[in-house]
Design a protein around this motif. Sequence first.
Motif, PDB file in Angstrom:
ATOM      1  N   ILE A 164      21.480 -25.046 -12.308  1.00 45.06           N
ATOM      2  CA  ILE A 164      20.580 -24.620 -13.388  1.00 45.06           C
ATOM      3  C   ILE A 164      19.157 -25.084 -13.074  1.00 45.06           C
ATOM      4  O   ILE A 164      18.928 -25.909 -12.197  1.00 45.06           O
ATOM      5  CB  ILE A 164      21.043 -25.163 -14.749  1.00 45.06           C
ATOM      6  CG1 ILE A 164      21.023 -26.701 -14.768  1.00 45.06           C
ATOM      7  CG2 ILE A 164      22.446 -24.656 -15.062  1.00 45.06           C
ATOM      8  CD1 ILE A 164      21.422 -27.292 -16.109  1.00 45.06           C
ATOM      9  N   GLU A 165      18.213 -24.538 -13.807  1.00 42.42           N
ATOM     10  CA  GLU A 165      16.798 -24.814 -13.550  1.00 42.42           C
ATOM     11  C   GLU A 165      16.499 -26.305 -13.700  1.00 42.42           C
ATOM     12  O   GLU A 165      16.895 -26.945 -14.670  1.00 42.42           O
ATOM     13  CB  GLU A 165      15.927 -24.015 -14.521  1.00 42.42           C
ATOM     14  CG  GLU A 165      14.448 -24.142 -14.255  1.00 42.42           C
ATOM     15  CD  GLU A 165      13.602 -23.280 -15.179  1.00 42.42           C
ATOM     16  OE1 GLU A 165      12.364 -23.388 -15.108  1.00 42.42           O
ATOM     17  OE2 GLU A 165      14.188 -22.500 -15.963  1.00 42.42           O
ATOM     18  N   ASP A 166      15.794 -26.839 -12.706  1.00 38.10           N
ATOM     19  CA  ASP A 166      15.446 -28.257 -12.690  1.00 38.10           C
ATOM     20  C   ASP A 166      14.158 -28.465 -13.488  1.00 38.10           C
ATOM     21  O   ASP A 166      13.128 -27.855 -13.198  1.00 38.10           O
ATOM     22  CB  ASP A 166      15.253 -28.730 -11.248  1.00 38.10           C
ATOM     23  CG  ASP A 166      15.242 -30.242 -11.128  1.00 38.10           C
ATOM     24  OD1 ASP A 166      15.129 -30.913 -12.172  1.00 38.10           O
ATOM     25  OD2 ASP A 166      15.355 -30.752 -10.001  1.00 38.10           O
ATOM     26  N   GLU A 167      14.220 -29.329 -14.516  1.00 40.42           N
ATOM     27  CA  GLU A 167      13.052 -29.556 -15.373  1.00 40.42           C
ATOM     28  C   GLU A 167      11.914 -30.237 -14.608  1.00 40.42           C
ATOM     29  O   GLU A 167      10.744 -30.017 -14.891  1.00 40.42           O
ATOM     30  CB  GLU A 167      13.461 -30.405 -16.578  1.00 40.42           C
ATOM     31  CG  GLU A 167      14.453 -29.704 -17.502  1.00 40.42           C
ATOM     32  CD  GLU A 167      14.933 -30.602 -18.624  1.00 40.42           C
ATOM     33  OE1 GLU A 167      14.736 -31.846 -18.525  1.00 40.42           O
ATOM     34  OE2 GLU A 167      15.498 -30.074 -19.604  1.00 40.42           O
ATOM     35  N   ASN A 168      12.260 -31.072 -13.650  1.00 37.41           N
ATOM     36  CA  ASN A 168      11.252 -31.750 -12.829  1.00 37.41           C
ATOM     37  C   ASN A 168      11.749 -31.774 -11.386  1.00 37.41           C
ATOM     38  O   ASN A 168      12.467 -32.702 -10.989  1.00 37.41           O
ATOM     39  CB  ASN A 168      10.992 -33.164 -13.345  1.00 37.41           C
ATOM     40  CG  ASN A 168       9.853 -33.841 -12.612  1.00 37.41           C
ATOM     41  OD1 ASN A 168       9.295 -33.292 -11.648  1.00 37.41           O
ATOM     42  ND2 ASN A 168       9.488 -35.036 -13.046  1.00 37.41           N
ATOM     43  N   PRO A 169      11.385 -30.765 -10.588  1.00 41.72           N
ATOM     44  CA  PRO A 169      11.920 -30.659  -9.221  1.00 41.72           C
ATOM     45  C   PRO A 169      11.408 -31.724  -8.259  1.00 41.72           C
ATOM     46  O   PRO A 169      11.838 -31.766  -7.101  1.00 41.72           O
ATOM     47  CB  PRO A 169      11.450 -29.268  -8.780  1.00 41.72           C
ATOM     48  CG  PRO A 169      10.264 -28.967  -9.625  1.00 41.72           C
ATOM     49  CD  PRO A 169      10.495 -29.645 -10.933  1.00 41.72           C
ATOM     50  N   LYS A 170      10.516 -32.601  -8.709  1.00 45.26           N
ATOM     51  CA  LYS A 170       9.961 -33.608  -7.817  1.00 45.26           C
ATOM     52  C   LYS A 170      10.446 -35.022  -8.146  1.00 45.26           C
ATOM     53  O   LYS A 170       9.827 -36.008  -7.729  1.00 45.26           O
ATOM     54  CB  LYS A 170       8.433 -33.563  -7.856  1.00 45.26           C
ATOM     55  CG  LYS A 170       7.862 -32.265  -7.298  1.00 45.26           C
ATOM     56  CD  LYS A 170       6.346 -32.289  -7.254  1.00 45.26           C
ATOM     57  CE  LYS A 170       5.793 -31.003  -6.655  1.00 45.26           C
ATOM     58  NZ  LYS A 170       4.308 -31.009  -6.586  1.00 45.26           N
ATOM     59  N   ASP A 171      11.570 -35.102  -8.899  1.00 40.14           N
ATOM     60  CA  ASP A 171      12.100 -36.434  -9.192  1.00 40.14           C
ATOM     61  C   ASP A 171      13.509 -36.581  -8.627  1.00 40.14           C
ATOM     62  O   ASP A 171      13.979 -35.721  -7.860  1.00 40.14           O
ATOM     63  CB  ASP A 171      12.058 -36.729 -10.698  1.00 40.14           C
ATOM     64  CG  ASP A 171      13.018 -35.841 -11.492  1.00 40.14           C
ATOM     65  OD1 ASP A 171      13.763 -35.041 -10.875  1.00 40.14           O
ATOM     66  OD2 ASP A 171      13.040 -35.949 -12.730  1.00 40.14           O
ATOM     67  N   ASN A 172      14.194 -37.634  -8.999  1.00 31.71           N
ATOM     68  CA  ASN A 172      15.515 -37.946  -8.452  1.00 31.71           C
ATOM     69  C   ASN A 172      16.657 -37.558  -9.396  1.00 31.71           C
ATOM     70  O   ASN A 172      17.763 -38.092  -9.291  1.00 31.71           O
ATOM     71  CB  ASN A 172      15.614 -39.449  -8.143  1.00 31.71           C
ATOM     72  CG  ASN A 172      15.522 -40.291  -9.410  1.00 31.71           C
ATOM     73  OD1 ASN A 172      14.826 -39.926 -10.366  1.00 31.71           O
ATOM     74  ND2 ASN A 172      16.220 -41.416  -9.427  1.00 31.71           N
TER      75      ASN A 172
END
Length: 326
Positions: A164-172
Amino acid sequence: MSRIDKLVDKKYCDNLLDNEAPLSKDEKSRILQMTMDKMPTNNMKKYKKKKLLVGILVATMMLSTVVMANEYFELNLDNKLLSYLNIDKNNESLNGAGSYINKSVSENNLKLNVKQTLGDKHSLYILIDVEAPKDMIIPKYATFNEMDVNLRKSSSSGWGLLDIEDENPKDNKKSYIISFSTEGKLKRNDISIDFENFGYYKEDGEFITLVEGSWKISWKLDYTDVSKEVVLNKFVTTKKNKYFITTVNISPISVSANIIGQNNGDFMIQEVTLKDGTIYKEQDFISSGASSSFLKAFSNVEFSKAVDVNEVDSITIDDKVIKLNN
């Protein structure tokens, strides 16, 4: 006296039974007087005042509770499930079908948390949160190299890990939904999920491991099955097959059919048609599948958008439209 008579008049008598005629003023007065006559005569004034006040307060609280429940009902589901499955948060038909789990397991600084489930008789959606080591950014298509879902009361089943869509693609952190369906009953069954090695696949198909390890989470499924069972018990003849369909189970999130016949590979549900003519086809299903053994077959589809159970008119199997008389 006038206050309680006014309360009885406006809140109860005229609407107590939809099919009954309203009470006349004389009848209301007579009922009220009969109620007053039943009260003790000693300290009548004090008794009446207290009892009437309590009665009015309780009645008002009950009415307020009903109004608030009707106006402010919201499904207790995570927004990720609501969004992915296109479910209106005010959809009361799924009330009780969701369940909070919040069970976690960690290994090698990677934490998995089974957050919530949404299920019916044969289908289940499982929301899982993954938290990788703090210094890691999880790639867009990160997944597990191996995954297995098992029930204590086992039966034919299938599953898939939905990205599903990642709310914050730059975190862990990243969330997934597992779509699971089975021929057996899910409610009050014990379920376990095994994961192995977290990473991603390269374009050539090679799996790159980011976090090595294995994770297992188990719990008991406990929720309200909102499915509606339609008993058909009828023979269906097509150009290629003749089979006997016993029951169809309908819920807002899936439809399944139980079938007896040969050539079970042709017994996939192809379409679901609503009474208004709306047709759900393969592209409208999150998943679809079938299982068979000898003369017995089971077919299941899961909707990409929740439907009104009472509006399902027919299903199509092997190009044959089967009316459900729902």
